[in-house]
Design an enzyme around this catalytic site. Structure first.
Site, PDB file in Angstrom:
ATOM      1  N   GLU A 131       0.846  -1.200   0.000  1.00  0.00           N
ATOM      2  CA  GLU A 131       0.000   0.000   0.000  1.00  0.00           C
ATOM      3  C   GLU A 131       0.878   1.245   0.000  1.00  0.00           C
ATOM      4  O   GLU A 131       1.889   1.302   0.717  1.00  0.00           O
ATOM      5  CB  GLU A 131      -0.901   0.030   1.245  1.00  0.00           C
ATOM      6  CG  GLU A 131      -1.815   1.260   1.230  1.00  0.00           C
ATOM      7  CD  GLU A 131      -2.594   1.445   2.523  1.00  0.00           C
ATOM      8  OE1 GLU A 131      -3.617   0.784   2.695  1.00  0.00           O
ATOM      9  OE2 GLU A 131      -2.149   2.280   3.355  1.00  0.00           O
ATOM     10  N   THR A 190      -4.093   4.764  -1.475  1.00  0.00           N
ATOM     11  CA  THR A 190      -5.142   5.204  -0.553  1.00  0.00           C
ATOM     12  C   THR A 190      -5.868   6.449  -1.074  1.00  0.00           C
ATOM     13  O   THR A 190      -5.400   7.137  -1.990  1.00  0.00           O
ATOM     14  CB  THR A 190      -4.578   5.515   0.851  1.00  0.00           C
ATOM     15  OG1 THR A 190      -3.685   6.618   0.745  1.00  0.00           O
ATOM     16  CG2 THR A 190      -3.860   4.326   1.437  1.00  0.00           C
ATOM     17  N   TYR A 191      -6.980   6.708  -0.440  1.00  0.00           N
ATOM     18  CA  TYR A 191      -7.868   7.807  -0.824  1.00  0.00           C
ATOM     19  C   TYR A 191      -8.063   8.669   0.408  1.00  0.00           C
ATOM     20  O   TYR A 191      -8.493   8.174   1.458  1.00  0.00           O
ATOM     21  CB  TYR A 191      -9.202   7.191  -1.255  1.00  0.00           C
ATOM     22  CG  TYR A 191     -10.254   8.149  -1.735  1.00  0.00           C
ATOM     23  CD1 TYR A 191     -10.454   8.360  -3.094  1.00  0.00           C
ATOM     24  CD2 TYR A 191     -11.099   8.792  -0.835  1.00  0.00           C
ATOM     25  CE1 TYR A 191     -11.454   9.205  -3.546  1.00  0.00           C
ATOM     26  CE2 TYR A 191     -12.106   9.650  -1.284  1.00  0.00           C
ATOM     27  CZ  TYR A 191     -12.270   9.841  -2.634  1.00  0.00           C
ATOM     28  OH  TYR A 191     -13.259  10.670  -3.085  1.00  0.00           O
ATOM     29  N   GLY A 213     -15.089   4.950   4.763  1.00  0.00           N
ATOM     30  CA  GLY A 213     -14.357   6.130   5.218  1.00  0.00           C
ATOM     31  C   GLY A 213     -14.733   6.449   6.650  1.00  0.00           C
ATOM     32  O   GLY A 213     -15.747   5.963   7.158  1.00  0.00           O
ATOM     33  N   ALA A 215     -20.105   0.653   3.538  1.00  0.00           N
ATOM     34  CA  ALA A 215     -19.357   0.172   2.363  1.00  0.00           C
ATOM     35  C   ALA A 215     -20.194  -0.809   1.546  1.00  0.00           C
ATOM     36  O   ALA A 215     -20.112  -0.846   0.320  1.00  0.00           O
ATOM     37  CB  ALA A 215     -18.059  -0.487   2.822  1.00  0.00           C
ATOM     38  N   LYS A 240       7.754   3.976   2.147  1.00  0.00           N
ATOM     39  CA  LYS A 240       9.171   3.748   2.460  1.00  0.00           C
ATOM     40  C   LYS A 240       9.621   2.450   1.785  1.00  0.00           C
ATOM     41  O   LYS A 240       9.315   1.347   2.267  1.00  0.00           O
ATOM     42  CB  LYS A 240       9.368   3.655   3.979  1.00  0.00           C
ATOM     43  CG  LYS A 240       9.063   4.972   4.691  1.00  0.00           C
ATOM     44  CD  LYS A 240       9.390   4.869   6.172  1.00  0.00           C
ATOM     45  CE  LYS A 240       8.901   6.075   6.948  1.00  0.00           C
ATOM     46  NZ  LYS A 240       9.286   7.363   6.425  1.00  0.00           N
TER      47      LYS A 240
HETATM   48  P1  FAD Z   1     -18.138  -0.385   6.740  1.00  0.00           P
HETATM   49  O1  FAD Z   1     -17.917  -1.786   6.304  1.00  0.00           O
HETATM   50  O2  FAD Z   1     -19.302   0.354   6.186  1.00  0.00           O
HETATM   51  O3  FAD Z   1     -18.219  -0.387   8.332  1.00  0.00           O
HETATM   52  C1  FAD Z   1     -18.256   0.836   9.059  1.00  0.00           C
HETATM   53  C2  FAD Z   1     -18.853   0.594  10.449  1.00  0.00           C
HETATM   54  O4  FAD Z   1     -20.242   0.265  10.316  1.00  0.00           O
HETATM   55  C3  FAD Z   1     -18.237  -0.591  11.175  1.00  0.00           C
HETATM   56  O5  FAD Z   1     -18.235  -0.303  12.551  1.00  0.00           O
HETATM   57  C4  FAD Z   1     -19.172  -1.738  10.858  1.00  0.00           C
HETATM   58  O6  FAD Z   1     -19.096  -2.759  11.822  1.00  0.00           O
HETATM   59  C5  FAD Z   1     -20.518  -1.016  10.864  1.00  0.00           C
HETATM   60  N1  FAD Z   1     -21.518  -1.644   9.976  1.00  0.00           N
HETATM   61  C6  FAD Z   1     -21.313  -2.139   8.740  1.00  0.00           C
HETATM   62  N2  FAD Z   1     -22.476  -2.636   8.241  1.00  0.00           N
HETATM   63  C7  FAD Z   1     -23.422  -2.408   9.180  1.00  0.00           C
HETATM   64  C8  FAD Z   1     -24.825  -2.684   9.278  1.00  0.00           C
HETATM   65  N3  FAD Z   1     -25.480  -3.309   8.285  1.00  0.00           N
HETATM   66  N4  FAD Z   1     -25.482  -2.307  10.404  1.00  0.00           N
HETATM   67  C9  FAD Z   1     -24.830  -1.682  11.420  1.00  0.00           C
HETATM   68  N5  FAD Z   1     -23.500  -1.399  11.388  1.00  0.00           N
HETATM   69  C10 FAD Z   1     -22.815  -1.763  10.291  1.00  0.00           C
HETATM   70  N6  FAD Z   1      -9.954   5.225   4.960  1.00  0.00           N
HETATM   71  C11 FAD Z   1      -9.776   6.265   4.096  1.00  0.00           C
HETATM   72  O7  FAD Z   1     -10.305   7.359   4.337  1.00  0.00           O
HETATM   73  N7  FAD Z   1      -9.008   6.138   2.960  1.00  0.00           N
HETATM   74  C12 FAD Z   1      -8.414   4.959   2.624  1.00  0.00           C
HETATM   75  O8  FAD Z   1      -7.747   4.863   1.604  1.00  0.00           O
HETATM   76  C13 FAD Z   1      -8.563   3.840   3.516  1.00  0.00           C
HETATM   77  N8  FAD Z   1      -7.993   2.643   3.244  1.00  0.00           N
HETATM   78  C14 FAD Z   1      -8.221   1.572   4.065  1.00  0.00           C
HETATM   79  C15 FAD Z   1      -7.654   0.321   3.743  1.00  0.00           C
HETATM   80  C16 FAD Z   1      -7.875  -0.780   4.560  1.00  0.00           C
HETATM   81  C17 FAD Z   1      -7.285  -2.124   4.163  1.00  0.00           C
HETATM   82  C18 FAD Z   1      -8.649  -0.656   5.739  1.00  0.00           C
HETATM   83  C19 FAD Z   1      -8.873  -1.847   6.645  1.00  0.00           C
HETATM   84  C20 FAD Z   1      -9.199   0.582   6.084  1.00  0.00           C
HETATM   85  C21 FAD Z   1      -8.999   1.704   5.252  1.00  0.00           C
HETATM   86  N9  FAD Z   1      -9.550   2.960   5.553  1.00  0.00           N
HETATM   87  C22 FAD Z   1      -9.364   4.021   4.695  1.00  0.00           C
HETATM   88  C23 FAD Z   1     -10.291   3.170   6.809  1.00  0.00           C
HETATM   89  C24 FAD Z   1     -11.809   2.941   6.669  1.00  0.00           C
HETATM   90  O9  FAD Z   1     -12.356   3.913   5.807  1.00  0.00           O
HETATM   91  C25 FAD Z   1     -12.414   3.026   8.064  1.00  0.00           C
HETATM   92  O10 FAD Z   1     -11.995   1.943   8.855  1.00  0.00           O
HETATM   93  C26 FAD Z   1     -13.915   3.208   8.122  1.00  0.00           C
HETATM   94  O11 FAD Z   1     -14.289   3.635   9.438  1.00  0.00           O
HETATM   95  C27 FAD Z   1     -14.708   1.944   7.850  1.00  0.00           C
HETATM   96  O12 FAD Z   1     -14.689   1.639   6.518  1.00  0.00           O
HETATM   97  P2  FAD Z   1     -15.379   0.256   5.997  1.00  0.00           P
HETATM   98  O13 FAD Z   1     -15.322   0.285   4.544  1.00  0.00           O
HETATM   99  O14 FAD Z   1     -14.837  -0.907   6.721  1.00  0.00           O
HETATM  100  O15 FAD Z   1     -16.899   0.533   6.487  1.00  0.00           O
END
Ligand code: FAD
Length: 286
Positions: A17, A48-49, A109, A123, A269
């Site tokens: 990444e 990343t975004y 996000g 997501a 890095k």
């Molecule tokens: P989701 O899967 O939507 O989950 C978000 C929260 O909602 C979680 O607590 C989940 O348990 C809960 N949830 C999900 N579905 C439901 C439902 N049906 N009912 C109730 N609750 C629910 N952030 C950035 O801004 N830019 C990046 O480039 C970036 N890259 C990342 C790369 C990786 C590999 C990882 C692991 C994280 C990254 N993040 C990034 C961080 C990420 O955006 C955050 O962790 C964010 O808070 C959650 O994103 P998610 O897509 O997992 O969300």
């Protein structure tokens, strides 16, 4: 190439990444970083975004484009949907398509002031839109659970919803104790999550960096790391070497356990990517 297809090939997929650097020379700086990563033959690189504004998202596309077009690397661009309208997402995906990048990590996000969910709440709501645009779709997984969701089983349920929405594979958040990864993997498979899961590892480089990460994502800090942080508190170079060595041991242990893939948070890095590649060489041959 679609990243989902990589996991069917022989040998351990190892990916890196990177993040779009800040400032006017962002793309040129990124090119310098990628030029040092490319000879290590990563299975893919992900970019990343940063939430907040079109200039950030265009940087992701610019950097992803350099990796894909100039270095012919399998590339994944991240995309978050917090505060986004469907039209914003479609514009981003159209621009990304023009670069030839075929993979998107579809994320919600983090909530920040002034950015509430608009057209996409989670997501899982973004994934079908990205999929319909013809991309191979990755999504985030959390071996210790997402910081906002304290119930381990609910985390697994939310992960399954992302698979059901069309996620082709998962990339995990960082963790410092592999036992969390193995417990999570067992629970995910038992819950019917069948797509490949690649495990993300970030080395600790300083007390400040690791504290930020731990508070941001809720990862547990095991006592061997606390001891290393204390031992090398006043020796920056020794601490960085210890952090990279610890991460390499985690990566090798994951490889020994036969995981689907490993993803290295390089923090731009190249020395981190080089150390990981060297440590994982025996597992990449197939
Ligand atoms: P989701 O899967 O939507 O989950 C978000 C929260 O909602 C979680 O607590 C989940 O348990 C809960 N949830 C999900 N579905 C439901 C439902 N049906 N009912 C109730 N609750 C629910 N952030 C950035 O801004 N830019 C990046 O480039 C970036 N890259 C990342 C790369 C990786 C590999 C990882 C692991 C994280 C990254 N993040 C990034 C961080 C990420 O955006 C955050 O962790 C964010 O808070 C959650 O994103 P998610 O897509 O997992 O969300």
């Amino acid at each position: 190439m679609h990243i989902a297809d990589l996991f069917a090939q022989e040998g351990l997929p190892v990916s890196f990444e990177i993040f779009p650097p800040r400032g006017e020379l962002a793309t040129e700086e990124a090119r310098m970083v990628i030029s040092q990563l490319a000879p290590l033959a990563p299975s893919f690189v992900s970019v990343t975004y940063s939430a907040g504004g079109s200039s950030n998202s265009s940087r992701t596309i610019d950097v992803a484009s350099v990796a894909k077009r100039d270095f012919n690397l399998t590339t994944m661009a991240h995309l978050t949907c917090m505060g986004a309208r469907e039209a914003d997402v479609d514009t981003y995906l159209r621009a990304l398509k023009m670069t030839g990048v075929e993979n998107v990590l579809a994320l919600r996000g983090d909530p920040v002031a002034g950015r509430e969910p608009l057209d996409f709440k989670y997501a899982k709501d973004l994934i079908p839109r990205v999929k319909d645009a013809g991309f191979c779709v990755g999504a985030a997984a959390y071996p210790e659970g997402h910081i906002d969701c304290l119930d381990f089983n609910a985390n697994i349920e939310h992960l399954k919803q992302k698979q059901d929405a069309g996620a082709d594979f998962f990339v995990t958040q960082l963790f410092f104790d592999n036992q969390y990864a193995y417990r999570f993997l067992e629970a995910a498979r038992a819950a019917g999550i069948t797509v490949p899961i690649t495990f993300g590892i970030m080395p600790f480089l300083s007390k400040q960096q690791i504290s930020r990460m731990v508070f941001m994502c809720g990862a547990s800090l095991p006592s061997p790391i606390v001891k290393l942080l204390a031992r090398y508190e006043n020796d920056r170079a020794a601490l960085q070497a210890a952090g990279i060595d610890y991460a390499c041991k985690q990566l090798v242990d994951l490889a020994e356990h036969g995981v689907d893939g490993v993803h290295v948070y390089t923090m731009n890095k190249p020395q981190i990517a080089r150390a990981a590649t060297e440590a994982l060489a025996p597992y990449r041959k197939g």
